[in-house]
Design a protein around this motif. Structure first.
Motif, PDB file in Angstrom:
ATOM      1  N   SER A  68      43.504  37.379  28.094  1.00 51.72           N
ATOM      2  CA  SER A  68      44.364  37.740  29.229  1.00 51.72           C
ATOM      3  C   SER A  68      43.838  37.128  30.524  1.00 51.72           C
ATOM      4  N   ASP A  96      45.267  33.744  30.779  1.00 50.97           N
ATOM      5  CA  ASP A  96      46.666  33.792  31.218  1.00 50.97           C
ATOM      6  C   ASP A  96      46.781  34.060  32.716  1.00 50.97           C
ATOM      7  N   SER A  97      45.772  34.727  33.289  1.00 50.50           N
ATOM      8  CA  SER A  97      45.850  35.044  34.717  1.00 50.50           C
ATOM      9  C   SER A  97      45.066  34.037  35.559  1.00 50.50           C
TER      10      SER A  97
END
Lengths: 266, 282
Positions: B40, B43-44
Motif C-alpha cells: 500500500s 500505491d501511495s
C-alpha cells in the motif's frame, strides 16, 4: 609524520601570513570595503581595492586571526553567508569597472552554525560559484594556507589557480575524513595522505595551474620573501590574462573547469 | 503455587519455523510509527497516509513517478569513475564501487536522461542516495554537466532531483571541482534563458546544496526533507548544543526564504509541468 600531514600542519602554522599580511605587503593604497549590503560585514572575508605592481586590482580573501581575540573576531577564518555575499558584491563591482580580481584562499571551511544555515550558507556559496563563472575580467585565485572545501572554492573559480608551496586544498578536512572512515579523528594523518591534498597532488590531478615556491623553511619564517613570490606569480598571470577580452576570459575559465574529471565509459 | 504447571517441554522446532516471516512486507513509518503494508506504501507513492511522511525513494522510482511512461531515454548510463586518487580507506574505493554497483545495478550515484513530463520534453537527473550516500564525484559532475549541455543544444528545460550527502570524499579535490564545473554550466543555461527546476529531497546537504541544488530558477523541497550546507551532527559538534526541532527541514528553508515552495510528492509532477508551462509555454 607523513609529508601530507606535515603539509597540513604548515598550512595551519600560527605564524603563517594571512590574507591581510600579504595584502599589506604587496597591494599599494589598499582600501578595505565592507559589508554585503544585505545583512552584515563578515570579518572572516576581507576585500578591497588597490594596486599590485601599479595595476589596479580587487583583492578578496578569507582572513584568519592570530591571537585569541583576533581569532574570535575573524571566526577562525570561517565565513558566513554575508562574507560570500560581500565577496560577490566586490567581484561584481570589479567586473563593472573592468578591474581584475585576485582572491586569497585560506579557510578551514565555511562556518557550520545555526545562523549560517538560517541565512543560506549553501545558497551563498552556490551563487558565487555560478557568478564567478560569468565574470568578464581576469580572476586569479591563490591558496595561501588551508583550502577548505566549498568554503574555499566559493572564492576560487578563477582563470588561474595557484597554490603556495605549503598550502593544502581538499574536499574535506583530514580530521572529518578520518572521523568518517576510521570513526576516529586521531587518524587524520592517514586521511591526509589518502586525500591527496598537497600542491603537487593537485597539480598532477590537473586541478591547479602552478605552485608558488616559498622561501627557506616556509612562509612563516620569511613572510616578506613569500609575499614577493606571491606578487610575482599574480603579476605575471595578470599580464598574460590582460591580453584576453571579457568573453574570452569567461570562456577560458569555463573550459578550465569543464575538463576537470576522471571517468570512462565502458 | 501456580494453577498450571508445565508438564512437558515444548515440541522441538527449528528457529526458522518458529517465526512468521514478515520482513519486507511491512514497514514502520519514521514519522508517526505506524506499521504500513509495503504494497500500500507503493500505491501511495511511498508517502505515509496517516502523517504524510515522505519515505526516501530510488532514483529510478523518481523518474517513473515524474516522467511520462515510455518516454524516458537514459544517457551516459555506462559512465564510471576511474578512481583518480587510487583511494584506500578501510577497503579500496574500487572494491567499494564494485559492491555498490552490484547492490544498485548502477555505475554511479545518478540517472540522467531525456523524457517528457505531461508531454513537455525535459532533461532530468535523479540522484541515487543508496550509491555511497548519493555522493557527487566525477561521474555525477560530468553527467549533470552533459545534461545541461544537452539542454542548451536542444533548448530543453532541466530538472534535477537531489538526494545526496555532498561531494564524494573518495575522489578528493576532483569531486570538489565538480561543484564549480556544474555551477559554471548552469551559468550558461541561465544566459540561454532555459528553465532549471531544482527539487531537493531528503537529504540534500554539503557540496550538492552549495552548488546546483540551490541554483534552480525554482528551488522546490519535498515535505520534511533535510536540506542544508553542514550536516546536523557537524553543527551540533561545533556549537555544542542540541539543534531545535525542524531545523534544516524543507519547511524551515521555506520560512527562511531559500525554497520557492514545498510540494508533496503526489503533486510534484503536475507542479513542475505547470511551472514549465509558465516559463516556456506559448
Amino acid at each position: 609524520m607523513n609529508p601530507s600531514w606535515a603539509r597540513v600542519q604548515l598550512a595551519r602554522h600560527p605564524k603563517r601570513p594571512h590574507s591581510l599580511d600579504y595584502i599589506n605587503k604587496i597591494v599599494e593604497g589598499f582600501q578595505e570595503l565592507h559589508g554585503d549590503r544585505h545583512y552584515a560585514d563578515d570579518a572572516a572575508i576581507v576585500g578591497g581595492f588597490g594596486f599590485l605592481a601599479g595595476r589596479p586590482v580587487m583583492v578578496i580573501g578569507q582572513q584568519k586571526g592570530r591571537d585569541t581575540k583576533q581569532k574570535l573576531i575573524r571566526n577562525f577564518g570561517m565565513p558566513k553567508p554575508e562574507g560570500y555575499r560581500k565577496a560577490l558584491r566586490l567581484m561584481r563591482l570589479a567586473d563593472k569597472f573592468r578591474r581584475p580580481i585576485l582572491t586569497l584562499l585560506d579557510t578551514p571551511g565555511a562556518y557550520p552554525g545555526i545562523d549560517a544555515e538560517e541565512r543560506g550558507q549553501a545558497e551563498a556559496i552556490a551563487l558565487n560559484l555560478r557568478e564567478m563563472a560569468r565574470l568578464q575580467v581576469p580572476v586569479i585565485a591563490i591558496v595561501i594556507g588551508e583550502g577548505g572545501s566549498g568554503g574555499a572554492l566559493g572564492l576560487g573559480v578563477a582563470n588561474r589557480v595557484y597554490m603556495m608551496e605549503n598550502s593544502v586544498y581538499s574536499v574535506i578536512s583530514p580530521e572529518s575524513c578520518a572521523a568518517i572512515i576510521y570513526r576516529d579523528a586521531s587518524h587524520a594523518a592517514k586521511a591526509a595522505e589518502a586525500l591527496r591534498l598537497t600542491p603537487d597532488d593537485l597539480l598532477k590531478l590537473g586541478l591547479v595551474d602552478g605552485i608558488i615556491p616559498e622561501p627557506g623553511g616556509g612562509a612563516h619564517e620569511d613572510p616578506d620573501g613569500a609575499s614577493v613570490a606571491l606578487a610575482a606569480a599574480a603579476t605575471h598571470a595578470l599580464d598574460e590574462l590582460s591580453q584576453m577580452d571579457g568573453p574570452s576570459l569567461a570562456a577560458h575559465r569555463y573550459d578550465k573547469f569543464r575538463q576537470m574529471g576522471s571517468f570512462f565509459s565502458e | 503455587m501456580s494453577w498450571f504447571s508445565k508438564k512437558q517441554s515444548p515440541v522441538p522446532m527449528p528457529d526458522s519455523e518458529r517465526t512468521v516471516k514478515t520482513e519486507g512486507l511491512w514497514q514502520k513509518c519514521d514519522g508517526c510509527g505506524q506499521i504500513i503494508w509495503r504494497k500500500s506504501l507503493e500505491d501511495s507513492l511511498h508517502v505515509c497516509d496517516k502523517c504524510g511522511h515522505h519515505f526516501r525513494i530510488d532514483a529510478r522510482e523518481r523518474i517513473r513517478l515524474l516522467i511520462d511512461e515510455g518516454t524516458f531515454e537514459e544517457k551516459d548510463a555506462a559512465m564510471a569513475t576511474s578512481d583518480p586518487l587510487s583511494f584506500v580507506d578501510s577497503r579500496p574505493y574500487r572494491d567499494r564501487l564494485k559492491s555498490m554497483r552490484k547492490a544498485t545495478g548502477m555505475q554511479d550515484a545518478i540517472v540522467c536522461g531525456h523524457g517528457q513530463m505531461q508531454g513537455r520534453p525535459v532533461e532530468i537527473c535523479s540522484m541515487e542516495l543508496k550509491f555511497i550516500g548519493g555522493s557527487m564525484g566525477t561521474v555525477v559532475g560530468e553527467k549533470i554537466t552533459r545534461s545541461i549541455e544537452r539542454c542548451i543544444a536542444g533548448r530543453v528545460p532541466l530538472v534535477i532531483i537531489s538526494a545526496s550527502g555532498g561531494a564524494r570524499m573518495q575522489e578528493g579535490a576532483v569531486s570538489l571541482m565538480q561543484l564549480a564545473k556544474i555551477s559554471a554550466a548552469l551559468m550558461r543555461l541561465d544566459e540561454e534563458r532555459i528553465p532549471f527546476i531544482s527539487v531537493l529531497t531528503d537529504p540534500t546537504t554539503g557540496g550538492v546544496t552549495a552548488s546546483f541544488a540551490m541554483l534552480g530558477d525554482l528551488n522546490i523541497g519535498e515535505p520534511g526533507a533535510l536540506i542544508g550546507f553542514a550536516g546536523p551532527r557537524v553543527i551540533e559538534q561545533t556549537i555544542r548544543q542540541k539543534l531545535p526541532d525542524g531545523f534544516q527541514r524543507s519547511e524551515f528553508l521555506l520560512k527562511h526564504g531559500f525554497l520557492d515552495a514545498v510540494v508533496p510528492r503526489s503533486e510534484l509532477k503536475s507542479y513542475i509541468a505547470g511551472a514549465l508551462g509558465f516559463f516556456v509555454g506559448n
